[in-house]
Design a protein around this motif. Structure first.
Motif, PDB file in Angstrom:
ATOM      1  N   PHE A 179       0.881  -1.164   0.000  1.00  0.00           N
ATOM      2  CA  PHE A 179       0.000   0.000   0.000  1.00  0.00           C
ATOM      3  C   PHE A 179       0.914   1.207   0.000  1.00  0.00           C
ATOM      4  O   PHE A 179       1.839   1.286   0.812  1.00  0.00           O
ATOM      5  N   PRO A 217       0.500   5.123  -0.052  1.00  0.00           N
ATOM      6  CA  PRO A 217      -0.192   6.410  -0.050  1.00  0.00           C
ATOM      7  C   PRO A 217       0.764   7.587  -0.176  1.00  0.00           C
ATOM      8  O   PRO A 217       1.944   7.488   0.180  1.00  0.00           O
ATOM      9  N   SER A 230      -9.120   5.719   0.452  1.00  0.00           N
ATOM     10  CA  SER A 230      -7.793   5.191   0.790  1.00  0.00           C
ATOM     11  C   SER A 230      -7.930   3.870   1.534  1.00  0.00           C
ATOM     12  O   SER A 230      -7.139   2.935   1.321  1.00  0.00           O
ATOM     13  N   ALA A 233      -8.418   0.895  -0.769  1.00  0.00           N
ATOM     14  CA  ALA A 233      -7.170   0.445  -1.395  1.00  0.00           C
ATOM     15  C   ALA A 233      -6.283  -0.276  -0.389  1.00  0.00           C
ATOM     16  O   ALA A 233      -5.689  -1.318  -0.699  1.00  0.00           O
ATOM     17  N   SER A 248      -5.652  -4.390  -0.711  1.00  0.00           N
ATOM     18  CA  SER A 248      -4.287  -4.894  -0.906  1.00  0.00           C
ATOM     19  C   SER A 248      -3.866  -5.759   0.274  1.00  0.00           C
ATOM     20  O   SER A 248      -3.178  -6.779   0.095  1.00  0.00           O
ATOM     21  N   ASP A 276       8.979  -0.742  -6.429  1.00  0.00           N
ATOM     22  CA  ASP A 276       8.365  -2.075  -6.392  1.00  0.00           C
ATOM     23  C   ASP A 276       9.405  -3.157  -6.675  1.00  0.00           C
ATOM     24  O   ASP A 276       9.381  -4.229  -6.064  1.00  0.00           O
ATOM     25  N   VAL A 316       0.432  -5.616  -7.692  1.00  0.00           N
ATOM     26  CA  VAL A 316      -0.003  -4.279  -7.303  1.00  0.00           C
ATOM     27  C   VAL A 316      -1.522  -4.263  -7.243  1.00  0.00           C
ATOM     28  O   VAL A 316      -2.194  -4.510  -8.254  1.00  0.00           O
ATOM     29  N   ARG A 333      -4.513  -1.698  -6.280  1.00  0.00           N
ATOM     30  CA  ARG A 333      -4.696  -0.252  -6.076  1.00  0.00           C
ATOM     31  C   ARG A 333      -5.998   0.184  -6.720  1.00  0.00           C
ATOM     32  O   ARG A 333      -6.711  -0.618  -7.325  1.00  0.00           O
ATOM     33  N   GLY A 334      -6.307   1.480  -6.615  1.00  0.00           N
ATOM     34  CA  GLY A 334      -7.548   2.008  -7.150  1.00  0.00           C
ATOM     35  C   GLY A 334      -7.554   2.092  -8.664  1.00  0.00           C
ATOM     36  O   GLY A 334      -6.509   2.217  -9.318  1.00  0.00           O
ATOM     37  N   THR A 343      -0.661   2.321 -16.134  1.00  0.00           N
ATOM     38  CA  THR A 343      -0.141   0.963 -16.005  1.00  0.00           C
ATOM     39  C   THR A 343       0.696   0.550 -17.210  1.00  0.00           C
ATOM     40  O   THR A 343       1.741  -0.099 -17.063  1.00  0.00           O
ATOM     41  N   TYR A 402      -1.537  -7.050 -11.840  1.00  0.00           N
ATOM     42  CA  TYR A 402      -2.292  -5.863 -11.430  1.00  0.00           C
ATOM     43  C   TYR A 402      -3.736  -6.221 -11.106  1.00  0.00           C
ATOM     44  O   TYR A 402      -4.372  -7.028 -11.797  1.00  0.00           O
ATOM     45  N   HIS A 420      -6.962  -3.721 -10.095  1.00  0.00           N
ATOM     46  CA  HIS A 420      -7.436  -2.359  -9.847  1.00  0.00           C
ATOM     47  C   HIS A 420      -8.840  -2.400  -9.238  1.00  0.00           C
ATOM     48  O   HIS A 420      -9.787  -2.869  -9.864  1.00  0.00           O
TER      49      HIS A 420
END
Length: 294
Positions: free
Chosen positions: A11, A13, A23, A26, A30, A181, A189, A191-192, A199, A216, A218
């Protein structure tokens, strides 16, 4: 899951304000994806853009994660401590002409139609008042997302030579996030969905670096009635550190889970364990945005 590869999620942020419900989605998504696979869950503070940062926000974010029981593995990485690594990679690409200096301003690019047309690619400018762009000779035109399937990237966007260091000297998000990463051994990954667009560029960077690409996932964004995503820029309210259970359970519901009514009476540890035990990406809403109903 490939048992030869230990799962590592994260994560990441930015400290531009406190954590809000978007937030939390996400962070929780994760976290549950990592823990459901007996993997590691890392936290990285993406303090890459000082003008947008709020003093004390990074520490507040970490205290909020702790209040919600979202305990991370290892040390927190701070992008502000990684500038030497970013610059070393840029220097290497400049020296072998994989990257180049660009004098074009945002206004000039906007007048050219909004996408950079490669104006400075072969002009051999020096560093003064320039950004640095990466040459994109093999565009990434699609990728596969674990929730949304095959995602097509518009050809003009895929072909654009993109910025890896800005004119103001700040390092670009795409470069930093991929190098970080890789450094942290991240394998997936989560994430939002607001980060779907970059990407393709991030996959390009993995290929330039000859590193294994991550997968990924999302997650849907939480949006308001007027269609705006919850964000720090839109002054989304901070989640409550003192009474975390309601927001945590609401986030699970948002992510397609069905927490029993009496889960609110359980401890934070028990709530999160229920989340890990019942997490299934097949139950995630197959959309990129959900209007908040609570």
């Amino acid at each position: 899951m490939n048992t030869d590869i230990h799962y590592v999620g994260r994560f990441a942020p930015s400290p531009s304000g406190p954590l809000h419900f978007g937030s939390l989605i996400a962070a929780l998504g994760s976290y549950l994806q990592a823990r459901s696979q007996q993997g590691q869950w890392l936290v990285r503070i993406e303090d890459l853009d000082p003008p947008r940062e709020i003093p004390g926000a990074a520490d507040d974010i970490l205290r909020t994660l702790e209040a919600y029981g979202l305990t991370w593995d290892g040390e927190v990485m701070y992008q502000s401590q990684r500038h030497d690594a970013y610059q070393a990679q840029i220097d290497a690409w400049l020296s072998d002409h994989t990257a180049y200096y660009c004098q074009c301003t945002r206004k000039q690019i906007k007048l050219a139609g909004g996408l950079y047309p490669g104006t400075c690619r072969e002009l051999n400018y020096l560093a003064t008042h320039c950004s640095v762009r990466l040459k994109v000779d093999t565009p990434i035109t699609h990728f596969v997302d674990k929730l949304h399937g095959r995602i097509e990237i518009p050809a003009a966007l895929a072909q654009e030579d993109f910025i890896i260091r800005r004119r103001d000297g700040l390092y670009a998000y795409n470069l930093a996030v991929v190098l970080d990463d890789i450094e942290q051994g991240v394998t997936e990954v989560v994430r939002g969905a607001d980060l779907i667009e970059p990407t393709g560029r991030q996959i390009s960077l993995y290929r330039y670096l000859k590193q294994p690409e991550v997968s990924y996932l999302h997650l849907p964004l939480a949006v308001t009635d007027n269609g705006n995503k919850l964000s720090k820029q839109n002054h989304a309210p901070a989640i409550d550190k003192d009474h975390p259970k309601p927001a945590l359970i609401n986030a699970m519901t948002f992510l397609g889970m069905a927490p029993p009514a009496d889960l609110i009476n359980a401890s934070m540890t028990e709530i999160l364990q229920w989340g890990v035990d019942n997490w299934d990406i097949d139950n995630l809403p197959q959309t990129t945005a959900i209007t908040l109903a609570f």
